[in-house]
Design a protein around this motif. Structure first.
Motif, PDB file in Angstrom:
ATOM      1  N   UNK A 108      32.794  -2.616  -0.077  1.00  0.00           N
ATOM      2  CA  UNK A 108      33.168  -1.975   1.179  1.00  0.00           C
ATOM      3  C   UNK A 108      33.281  -3.067   2.238  1.00  0.00           C
ATOM      4  N   UNK A 109      34.341  -3.021   3.047  1.00  0.00           N
ATOM      5  CA  UNK A 109      34.470  -4.063   4.044  1.00  0.00           C
ATOM      6  C   UNK A 109      35.343  -3.702   5.223  1.00  0.00           C
ATOM      7  N   UNK A 110      35.317  -4.615   6.182  1.00  0.00           N
ATOM      8  CA  UNK A 110      36.134  -4.530   7.387  1.00  0.00           C
ATOM      9  C   UNK A 110      36.794  -5.881   7.592  1.00  0.00           C
ATOM     10  N   UNK A 111      38.026  -5.839   8.079  1.00  0.00           N
ATOM     11  CA  UNK A 111      38.748  -7.067   8.391  1.00  0.00           C
ATOM     12  C   UNK A 111      39.324  -6.961   9.800  1.00  0.00           C
ATOM     13  N   UNK A 112      39.325  -8.079  10.490  1.00  0.00           N
ATOM     14  CA  UNK A 112      40.029  -8.215  11.762  1.00  0.00           C
ATOM     15  C   UNK A 112      41.118  -9.253  11.552  1.00  0.00           C
ATOM     16  N   UNK A 113      42.347  -8.861  11.890  1.00  0.00           N
ATOM     17  CA  UNK A 113      43.502  -9.722  11.680  1.00  0.00           C
ATOM     18  C   UNK A 113      44.157 -10.064  13.015  1.00  0.00           C
ATOM     19  N   UNK A 114      44.639 -11.296  13.147  1.00  0.00           N
ATOM     20  CA  UNK A 114      45.455 -11.717  14.288  1.00  0.00           C
ATOM     21  C   UNK A 114      46.730 -12.352  13.736  1.00  0.00           C
ATOM     22  N   UNK A 126      36.543 -11.271   7.576  1.00  0.00           N
ATOM     23  CA  UNK A 126      36.173 -10.192   6.663  1.00  0.00           C
ATOM     24  C   UNK A 126      34.668 -10.149   6.432  1.00  0.00           C
ATOM     25  N   UNK A 127      34.122  -8.954   6.540  1.00  0.00           N
ATOM     26  CA  UNK A 127      32.727  -8.682   6.194  1.00  0.00           C
ATOM     27  C   UNK A 127      32.747  -7.692   5.043  1.00  0.00           C
ATOM     28  N   UNK A 128      32.012  -8.007   3.965  1.00  0.00           N
ATOM     29  CA  UNK A 128      32.118  -7.237   2.724  1.00  0.00           C
ATOM     30  C   UNK A 128      30.742  -7.082   2.089  1.00  0.00           C
ATOM     31  N   UNK A 129      30.487  -5.892   1.551  1.00  0.00           N
ATOM     32  CA  UNK A 129      29.267  -5.613   0.799  1.00  0.00           C
ATOM     33  C   UNK A 129      29.638  -5.009  -0.542  1.00  0.00           C
ATOM     34  N   UNK A 130      29.015  -5.494  -1.610  1.00  0.00           N
ATOM     35  CA  UNK A 130      29.237  -4.972  -2.957  1.00  0.00           C
ATOM     36  C   UNK A 130      28.096  -4.034  -3.346  1.00  0.00           C
ATOM     37  N   UNK A 131      28.465  -2.900  -3.935  1.00  0.00           N
ATOM     38  CA  UNK A 131      27.493  -1.928  -4.418  1.00  0.00           C
ATOM     39  C   UNK A 131      27.763  -1.707  -5.907  1.00  0.00           C
ATOM     40  N   UNK A 132      26.756  -1.907  -6.772  1.00  0.00           N
ATOM     41  CA  UNK A 132      26.970  -1.622  -8.199  1.00  0.00           C
ATOM     42  C   UNK A 132      27.229  -0.121  -8.399  1.00  0.00           C
ATOM     43  N   UNK A 133      28.169   0.201  -9.263  1.00  0.00           N
ATOM     44  CA  UNK A 133      28.459   1.599  -9.595  1.00  0.00           C
ATOM     45  C   UNK A 133      28.589   1.727 -11.109  1.00  0.00           C
TER      46      UNK A 133
END
Length: 159
Positions: A108-114, A126-133
């Motif tokens: 899951x993540x968020x990105x800011x683009x210019x 980009x900030x991202x977190x991984x969750x095992x599924x």
């Protein structure tokens, strides 16, 4: 001397329609998992922060993407616009992938683009977190490549 590159429409300042199109174009390109193709969307001197990694320029982006997709098997991504203004777009995204041992993850993540005036991305944060599924909990099951047009997006999937 480097030849000028053709602009990459839609160009800023972005309307909502333009921003949504730019987001889907980025999603489709990333789902190809082709580092050479994806890197061409960025300025030659693009600056990135991806998690805790800082990249400068297309060559570093290309190398990063090659490493990423060598590790992240079965990669499938959905991006959704969060906000836009002028030369900037913010997105949220989710992607699913598995490691070499077969453990699935949902990132899951968020990105800011210019963007520059020619429609190339000059900055990506980009900030991202991984969750095992579990494999049974996957939601992105289309064939490898771009997401089908009729596949639900993040909001419709409750993500």
């Amino acid at each position: 001397m480097i030849a000028a590159e053709d602009p990459r429409p839609p160009l800023p300042p972005f309307t909502l329609e333009d921003a949504v199109k730019k987001v889907r174009m980025a999603e489709d390109a990333w789902n190809t998992r082709d580092p050479d193709r994806v890197a061409l969307a960025y300025t030659p001197d693009t600056r990135w922060r991806n998690r805790s990694e800082f990249l400068n320029g297309r060559d570093e982006v290309r190398a990063f993407l090659s490493r990423k997709w060598a590790k992240e098997n079965g990669y499938r991504l959905i991006k959704e616009i969060w906000a836009h203004d002028g030369h900037r777009i913010a997105v949220r995204f989710v992607y699913e992938w598995h490691d070499a041992e077969g453990q699935w993850f949902r990132a899951h993540g968020n990105e800011n683009w210019a963007f520059d005036d020619q429609g190339f991305m000059a900055e990506r944060h980009a900030s991202i977190n991984d969750v095992p599924i579990a494999e049974a909990d996957r939601k992105f099951r289309w064939p490898q490549g771009p997401r089908p047009q009729d596949h639900p997006g993040l909001t419709a999937l409750g993500l």
